[in-house]
Design a protein around this motif. Sequence first.
Motif, PDB file in Angstrom:
ATOM      1  N   ARG E  45       0.855  -1.190   0.000  1.00  0.00           N
ATOM      2  CA  ARG E  45       0.000   0.000   0.000  1.00  0.00           C
ATOM      3  C   ARG E  45       0.889   1.238   0.000  1.00  0.00           C
ATOM      4  O   ARG E  45       1.915   1.285   0.681  1.00  0.00           O
TER       5      ARG E  45
ATOM      6  N   PHE F   3      10.169   1.739   2.624  1.00  0.00           N
ATOM      7  CA  PHE F   3      10.207   2.867   1.689  1.00  0.00           C
ATOM      8  C   PHE F   3      10.567   2.339   0.310  1.00  0.00           C
ATOM      9  O   PHE F   3      11.483   1.523   0.169  1.00  0.00           O
ATOM     10  N   MET F   4       9.848   2.826  -0.718  1.00  0.00           N
ATOM     11  CA  MET F   4      10.275   2.583  -2.096  1.00  0.00           C
ATOM     12  C   MET F   4      11.072   3.818  -2.519  1.00  0.00           C
ATOM     13  O   MET F   4      10.619   4.951  -2.307  1.00  0.00           O
ATOM     14  N   ILE F  55      13.495  -1.245  -2.435  1.00  0.00           N
ATOM     15  CA  ILE F  55      12.633  -1.261  -1.252  1.00  0.00           C
ATOM     16  C   ILE F  55      13.545  -1.332  -0.032  1.00  0.00           C
ATOM     17  O   ILE F  55      14.386  -2.243   0.065  1.00  0.00           O
ATOM     18  N   ALA F  61      12.310   7.186   8.758  1.00  0.00           N
ATOM     19  CA  ALA F  61      12.808   8.029   7.653  1.00  0.00           C
ATOM     20  C   ALA F  61      14.228   8.521   7.939  1.00  0.00           C
ATOM     21  O   ALA F  61      15.028   8.692   7.015  1.00  0.00           O
ATOM     22  N   LEU F  64      16.591   5.912   6.788  1.00  0.00           N
ATOM     23  CA  LEU F  64      16.618   5.909   5.308  1.00  0.00           C
ATOM     24  C   LEU F  64      17.498   7.058   4.811  1.00  0.00           C
ATOM     25  O   LEU F  64      18.350   6.889   3.944  1.00  0.00           O
ATOM     26  N   THR F  79      16.312  11.457  -6.673  1.00  0.00           N
ATOM     27  CA  THR F  79      15.601  10.368  -6.002  1.00  0.00           C
ATOM     28  C   THR F  79      14.135  10.736  -5.785  1.00  0.00           C
ATOM     29  O   THR F  79      13.775  11.912  -5.692  1.00  0.00           O
ATOM     30  N   GLU F  80      13.320   9.676  -5.708  1.00  0.00           N
ATOM     31  CA  GLU F  80      11.901   9.813  -5.381  1.00  0.00           C
ATOM     32  C   GLU F  80      11.602   8.810  -4.275  1.00  0.00           C
ATOM     33  O   GLU F  80      11.917   7.625  -4.433  1.00  0.00           O
ATOM     34  N   VAL F  81      11.057   9.282  -3.162  1.00  0.00           N
ATOM     35  CA  VAL F  81      10.833   8.419  -1.991  1.00  0.00           C
ATOM     36  C   VAL F  81       9.332   8.272  -1.742  1.00  0.00           C
ATOM     37  O   VAL F  81       8.600   9.276  -1.731  1.00  0.00           O
ATOM     38  N   THR F  82       8.880   7.033  -1.614  1.00  0.00           N
ATOM     39  CA  THR F  82       7.456   6.760  -1.352  1.00  0.00           C
ATOM     40  C   THR F  82       7.350   5.858  -0.129  1.00  0.00           C
ATOM     41  O   THR F  82       7.945   4.781  -0.100  1.00  0.00           O
ATOM     42  N   ALA F  83       6.591   6.323   0.866  1.00  0.00           N
ATOM     43  CA  ALA F  83       6.402   5.507   2.074  1.00  0.00           C
ATOM     44  C   ALA F  83       5.365   4.425   1.784  1.00  0.00           C
ATOM     45  O   ALA F  83       4.295   4.712   1.240  1.00  0.00           O
ATOM     46  N   LEU F  84       5.708   3.183   2.169  1.00  0.00           N
ATOM     47  CA  LEU F  84       4.810   2.046   1.910  1.00  0.00           C
ATOM     48  C   LEU F  84       4.326   1.470   3.238  1.00  0.00           C
ATOM     49  O   LEU F  84       4.942   1.662   4.272  1.00  0.00           O
TER      50      LEU F  84
ATOM     51  N   GLN I  49      16.442  13.008   0.197  1.00  0.00           N
ATOM     52  CA  GLN I  49      16.772  14.062  -0.779  1.00  0.00           C
ATOM     53  C   GLN I  49      17.562  15.162  -0.065  1.00  0.00           C
ATOM     54  O   GLN I  49      17.418  15.363   1.151  1.00  0.00           O
TER      55      GLN I  49
END
Lengths: 94, 94, 94, 94, 94, 94, 94, 94, 94, 94
Positions: E45, F3-4, F55, F61, F64, F79-84, I49
């Motif tokens: 998700r 994190f992705m 991943i 964070a 990370l 970079t692009e960080v997406t929380a999963l 970032q």
Amino acid sequence: MLFMVRMDVHVPRDLDQDTFEALKATEKVRAQELQRAGKWRHLWRIAGQYANVSIFDVADAGELHDIMLGLPLFPFMTTEVTALCRHPSAIADD
Amino acid sequence: MLFMVRMDVHVPRDLDQDTFEALKATEKVRAQELQRAGKWRHLWRIAGQYANVSIFDVADAGELHDIMLGLPLFPFMTTEVTALCRHPSAIADD
Amino acid sequence: MLFMVRMDVHVPRDLDQDTFEALKATEKVRAQELQRAGKWRHLWRIAGQYANVSIFDVADAGELHDIMLGLPLFPFMTTEVTALCRHPSAIADD
Amino acid sequence: MLFMVRMDVHVPRDLDQDTFEALKATEKVRAQELQRAGKWRHLWRIAGQYANVSIFDVADAGELHDIMLGLPLFPFMTTEVTALCRHPSAIADD
Amino acid sequence: MLFMVRMDVHVPRDLDQDTFEALKATEKVRAQELQRAGKWRHLWRIAGQYANVSIFDVADAGELHDIMLGLPLFPFMTTEVTALCRHPSAIADD
Amino acid sequence: MLFMVRMDVHVPRDLDQDTFEALKATEKVRAQELQRAGKWRHLWRIAGQYANVSIFDVADAGELHDIMLGLPLFPFMTTEVTALCRHPSAIADD
Amino acid sequence: MLFMVRMDVHVPRDLDQDTFEALKATEKVRAQELQRAGKWRHLWRIAGQYANVSIFDVADAGELHDIMLGLPLFPFMTTEVTALCRHPSAIADD
Amino acid sequence: MLFMVRMDVHVPRDLDQDTFEALKATEKVRAQELQRAGKWRHLWRIAGQYANVSIFDVADAGELHDIMLGLPLFPFMTTEVTALCRHPSAIADD
Amino acid sequence: MLFMVRMDVHVPRDLDQDTFEALKATEKVRAQELQRAGKWRHLWRIAGQYANVSIFDVADAGELHDIMLGLPLFPFMTTEVTALCRHPSAIADD
Amino acid sequence: MLFMVRMDVHVPRDLDQDTFEALKATEKVRAQELQRAGKWRHLWRIAGQYANVSIFDVADAGELHDIMLGLPLFPFMTTEVTALCRHPSAIADD
């Protein structure tokens, strides 16, 4: 065939002024040749930007490509190409 | 003064066909009036999309605005307006 | 002349299934007619999306436009058109 | 497996011409090798831009990656990769 | 072959709750079937959005496409597909 | 916490090859250390681009951030960080 | 763990006013509960838009997700989530 | 404090004309009130679009927000807000 | 007045390390001065970032501008400024 | 005719400080000349960025273009030009 081409010119700061003036002069000669030949049908400046929008009337995309790649300022351009065709409401055979 | 205007038409599915045909007919009459008056100088279809790119020759932005808002299909359009001016390399007084 | 066209199909939820199936069937017949006529040279599905990328081989943008506007699913599409030409490194007369 | 790849080439101004010509020549040899091997199935020039769109027919993404990273001009490219598959309306086993 | 797919779900307001609950339930059953079959290798998700990012391990793009189009919630999704391959620094045969 | 992270590497042309090879080697060592420690859980190459999607399984964070800023190639990355988070339909405790 | 979340609220026109007022009231109660619990640490209005930017202090992304999905107005929101961590120059243990 | 606000108005097709005319009339009254009060310092139409760009002179963002949310047409607007300040080269105390 | 500012720092490769370390040190001193003065109310790192998001509490946009332009790292930043105001659901006088 | 122009200035790092100060001084003199002549009607700084938004009152796009291209800092600018016209709700003849 008609193509609309937007050309944005990005002048690198380390391009010495004489070279750039010479390029611009050759570009102008070439552009006017193509206009007289009916290939470069319209050439307008976009107000407030170093960019133009042009309408080309060429046999096909191949001819457009050769014209564009042959422009002296092409290496300093980003371009957007849109294929156009006659509009049913146009009164002129434009 | 010259303006380039891109008009993308988005036809809502629940607009009944007769109304839409009537709108298109009125739009065509209006567009051709403006072309004969020299206001709507060029009108081209963008290939493969329900969109056109046009060149208007008007006194100023106010006149352009009134023309655009007066188009029957304006409520179904998204538009992009670009102010143009003569290019020093253009041979025609375009 | 070659054009690459990306077609994204957006199916409105309130379009009843039978109508949509009929549209799709007519679209398929039309697409295969155009392929047999050599106009619609390539048709690939974009994986994971209701979209395709196609290569058209037509006389000019006008013919492309008529083909696209004539597709039964056109009213449900957003399209992107890119004019192509032969690449100097291509070995096939593609 | 089919992949569509758009390659935009950005030639740095301080890359001397001979090196660039040599790179382009090797790129052409490599591209034609891959075309003869059936890996690089289509290669078209995008009209008016230093860019191409290509269709690769490879075992999987790994093979595509190795091919792309091995191209002499890859360091000067930005690329967009789209995975394709057979379209149910395609008549050719394309 | 590995594909990363981002799926954003847009639930129309006029979709009645029971239908939606049923769709979600079938989607969950289908997703878990595919996970047990090793096709849908990872499903996470995206925090704070009605979206997920997934890793599929399939034969090719064709199989991915069939899986995606077969998902009950597909009609309510916008998707982004990225082809992946083994990274030379990965220690797992991931 | 998962994190992705998408990492696009932009190699400046004036970075001499040896320095770059050394950086890549250290990056690989560091990446494999983090994978063995279970922090860098997945690392995949994005096909056709100098980019990866990873991943990370970290405390938060902050951890990370320290990992990312510590990567030898970080100065050359966007970079692009997406929380999963866990998906209710995921069968694995992924 | 800190997350910054931007929430843009899009109120559908056919949502009757009472329902909307009730939703807003419940949203306010819920938001203030979370603020008192220290979860929703900051809540600011973005000037001139129906949007806010908030800072959440939660255990992890999972907790954030449950909070967001539980907000009465969530179905009318588009959201952007950014993971934050302590800045080395911050004087407060913020 | 000065704010530049761009307001794009999107008129839903199912909004009956009388209601819309009434809203526009109230909007005009309100706009002129605010102009006379010196709050809405400049109001210009963006040529060719149903949009305006305005300069507000208000105590702070809170006052701007209340003004915007209070506009009758606000529910039909998308807005962009930019905070301005005196330019060192401006001769007027603008 | 509250402003949210996102600052992305782009460190040019040819900036020698000592100069950069000195700049960072001065930036930190300045940032902590402003925090103690209550102007720079919050400063968070964006995970993964070289960027931060900050909340400034200043008299007006003019003061914000002077603060930003005065930051040693400003020449290496791209910034996004969002004007904030109190949210009716906020319990703190934030 | 009124034009809104947004000017973002990008100062190259290798532009020596004296040259830049001289350019800025000439730009200021020129800007104030144009303001006294009534051409450059408004000039505001965009808070937190090296950018301004200006309102020009000129005969037409041609005059705007000459003014813009004549600005000493033009080579370091990216610009956005929007044609404006009187708004029916404006009380001033603005």
